[in-house]
Scaffold this active site. Structure first.
Site, PDB file in Angstrom:
ATOM      1  N   ARG A   1      39.150   1.008 119.429  1.00 23.81           N
ATOM      2  CA  ARG A   1      38.079   0.178 118.880  1.00 23.81           C
ATOM      3  C   ARG A   1      37.000  -0.129 119.902  1.00 23.81           C
ATOM      4  O   ARG A   1      35.823  -0.082 119.621  1.00 23.81           O
ATOM      5  CB  ARG A   1      38.663  -1.145 118.355  1.00 23.81           C
ATOM      6  CG  ARG A   1      39.320  -1.010 117.014  1.00 23.81           C
ATOM      7  CD  ARG A   1      40.194  -2.193 116.720  1.00 23.81           C
ATOM      8  NE  ARG A   1      41.370  -2.200 117.578  1.00 23.81           N
ATOM      9  CZ  ARG A   1      42.441  -2.948 117.360  1.00 23.81           C
ATOM     10  NH1 ARG A   1      42.472  -3.771 116.355  1.00 23.81           N
ATOM     11  NH2 ARG A   1      43.478  -2.880 118.158  1.00 23.81           N
TER      12      ARG A   1
ATOM     13  N   SER B   1      44.460  -6.720 112.991  1.00 22.30           N
ATOM     14  CA  SER B   1      45.458  -7.434 112.178  1.00 22.30           C
ATOM     15  C   SER B   1      45.591  -8.889 112.617  1.00 22.30           C
ATOM     16  O   SER B   1      45.739  -9.784 111.788  1.00 22.30           O
ATOM     17  CB  SER B   1      46.827  -6.756 112.294  1.00 22.30           C
ATOM     18  OG  SER B   1      46.790  -5.481 111.741  1.00 22.30           O
TER      19      SER B   1
ATOM     20  N   HIS C   1      43.384   0.800 110.068  1.00 19.50           N
ATOM     21  CA  HIS C   1      44.513   1.735 110.132  1.00 19.50           C
ATOM     22  C   HIS C   1      44.311   2.871 109.126  1.00 19.50           C
ATOM     23  O   HIS C   1      44.564   4.036 109.439  1.00 19.50           O
ATOM     24  CB  HIS C   1      45.828   1.022 109.788  1.00 19.50           C
ATOM     25  CG  HIS C   1      46.238  -0.057 110.739  1.00 19.50           C
ATOM     26  ND1 HIS C   1      46.527  -1.340 110.337  1.00 19.50           N
ATOM     27  CD2 HIS C   1      46.415  -0.055 112.084  1.00 19.50           C
ATOM     28  CE1 HIS C   1      46.881  -2.073 111.390  1.00 19.50           C
ATOM     29  NE2 HIS C   1      46.799  -1.323 112.468  1.00 19.50           N
TER      30      HIS C   1
ATOM     31  N   LYS D   1      57.398  -8.929 119.773  1.00 13.48           N
ATOM     32  CA  LYS D   1      56.195  -9.093 118.946  1.00 13.48           C
ATOM     33  C   LYS D   1      56.560  -9.857 117.690  1.00 13.48           C
ATOM     34  O   LYS D   1      57.298  -9.345 116.839  1.00 13.48           O
ATOM     35  CB  LYS D   1      55.630  -7.724 118.549  1.00 13.48           C
ATOM     36  CG  LYS D   1      54.859  -7.071 119.674  1.00 13.48           C
ATOM     37  CD  LYS D   1      53.792  -6.168 119.097  1.00 13.48           C
ATOM     38  CE  LYS D   1      52.838  -5.708 120.171  1.00 13.48           C
ATOM     39  NZ  LYS D   1      51.724  -4.954 119.630  1.00 13.48           N
TER      40      LYS D   1
HETATM   41  P1  ADP Z   1      49.360  -2.864 118.105  1.00 10.72           P
HETATM   42  O1  ADP Z   1      50.263  -4.009 117.927  1.00 10.72           O
HETATM   43  O2  ADP Z   1      49.893  -1.745 118.964  1.00 10.72           O
HETATM   44  O3  ADP Z   1      47.937  -3.248 118.439  1.00 10.72           O
HETATM   45  P2  ADP Z   1      48.299  -2.273 115.592  1.00 10.72           P
HETATM   46  O4  ADP Z   1      49.003  -2.160 114.286  1.00 10.72           O
HETATM   47  O5  ADP Z   1      47.377  -3.418 115.751  1.00 10.72           O
HETATM   48  O6  ADP Z   1      49.377  -2.231 116.693  1.00 10.72           O
HETATM   49  O7  ADP Z   1      47.474  -0.960 115.897  1.00 10.72           O
HETATM   50  C1  ADP Z   1      48.092   0.298 115.945  1.00 10.72           C
HETATM   51  C2  ADP Z   1      47.068   1.321 116.365  1.00 10.72           C
HETATM   52  O8  ADP Z   1      45.986   1.294 115.457  1.00 10.72           O
HETATM   53  C3  ADP Z   1      46.453   1.107 117.751  1.00 10.72           C
HETATM   54  O9  ADP Z   1      46.200   2.370 118.328  1.00 10.72           O
HETATM   55  C4  ADP Z   1      45.152   0.410 117.445  1.00 10.72           C
HETATM   56  O10 ADP Z   1      44.190   0.656 118.450  1.00 10.72           O
HETATM   57  C5  ADP Z   1      44.778   1.094 116.143  1.00 10.72           C
HETATM   58  N1  ADP Z   1      43.893   0.257 115.346  1.00 10.72           N
HETATM   59  C6  ADP Z   1      44.119  -0.987 114.902  1.00 10.72           C
HETATM   60  N2  ADP Z   1      43.066  -1.447 114.203  1.00 10.72           N
HETATM   61  C7  ADP Z   1      42.129  -0.457 114.224  1.00 10.72           C
HETATM   62  C8  ADP Z   1      40.796  -0.321 113.707  1.00 10.72           C
HETATM   63  N3  ADP Z   1      40.189  -1.314 113.059  1.00 10.72           N
HETATM   64  N4  ADP Z   1      40.136   0.837 113.902  1.00 10.72           N
HETATM   65  C9  ADP Z   1      40.748   1.828 114.607  1.00 10.72           C
HETATM   66  N5  ADP Z   1      41.978   1.769 115.143  1.00 10.72           N
HETATM   67  C10 ADP Z   1      42.666   0.638 114.950  1.00 10.72           C
END
Ligand code: ADP
Length: 166
Positions: free
Chosen positions: A95, A133, A17, A41
């Site tokens: 990703r 996450s 993030h 969620k």
């Molecule tokens: P969600 O529950 O929508 O997956 P996240 O908090 O996991 O929410 O992710 C929010 C955004 O951040 C999404 O667009 C996800 O693709 C992006 N994201 C999460 N982890 C990474 C990462 N390691 N590298 C790039 N983008 C990421």
């Protein structure tokens, strides 16, 4: 002044993030981090905790890059939240092919509902693209070291949240 909205669960915030936020600084002047609190969620950390973590770990980045960062919860549509925050751009990270298929479809449906808001996809950086996450939480539950994947503040928060209370 261009404002972006970056929605996510941030449960917890990871180096992935932070990479997206740092790179979004080249696209927008202000970035609103939208912490999703949707009931469907199930999150490990409560929204206030996720916000406090985001505040702490993005402060140096904001100071360094000049990006204005604000953080807010939302529990409806990302496009509605983006509009409420006067954001013309939604930022999402990509990703892999699974993210691509899902994110592009969602971006297009958001575009149909809100043609005035553009979704900008940033490809994950090689060093952080494997971080999710959900896997961070699984690794922590099994006693693994998550310091490679999340800032120390998030590591401590996850450790505390997983500590047995009895
Ligand atoms: P969600 O529950 O929508 O997956 P996240 O908090 O996991 O929410 O992710 C929010 C955004 O951040 C999404 O667009 C996800 O693709 C992006 N994201 C999460 N982890 C990474 C990462 N390691 N590298 C790039 N983008 C990421």
């Amino acid at each position: 002044m261009r404002t972006g909205f970056y929605p996510g669960s941030f449960d917890p915030v990871t180096f992935g993030h932070l990479d997206i936020i740092a790179r979004a600084a080249r696209v927008v002047d202000k970035l609103v981090l939208g912490v999703g609190t949707h009931a469907s969620k199930q999150a490990l950390l409560d929204p206030d905790h996720r916000i406090a973590l985001l505040e702490a770990v993005t402060r140096p980045l904001a100071e360094h890059s000049g990006l204005k960062i604000s953080i807010a919860t939302f529990d409806g549509l990302a496009v509605d939240a983006a509009r409420r925050h006067h954001a013309g751009v939604i930022i999402r990270g990509l990703r892999d092919a699974t993210d691509f298929d899902y994110e592009v479809q969602m971006g297009q449906m958001n575009g149909a509902m809100a043609p005035d808001i553009e979704t900008v996809f940033l490809a994950a950086s090689p060093a952080t693209r494997m971080i999710a996450s959900s896997l961070v939480k699984q690794i922590a539950r099994m006693g693994g070291d998550i310091s490679l994947f999340v800032p120390p503040e998030a590591q401590a928060a996850i450790a505390a949240a997983l500590k047995p209370t009895h």
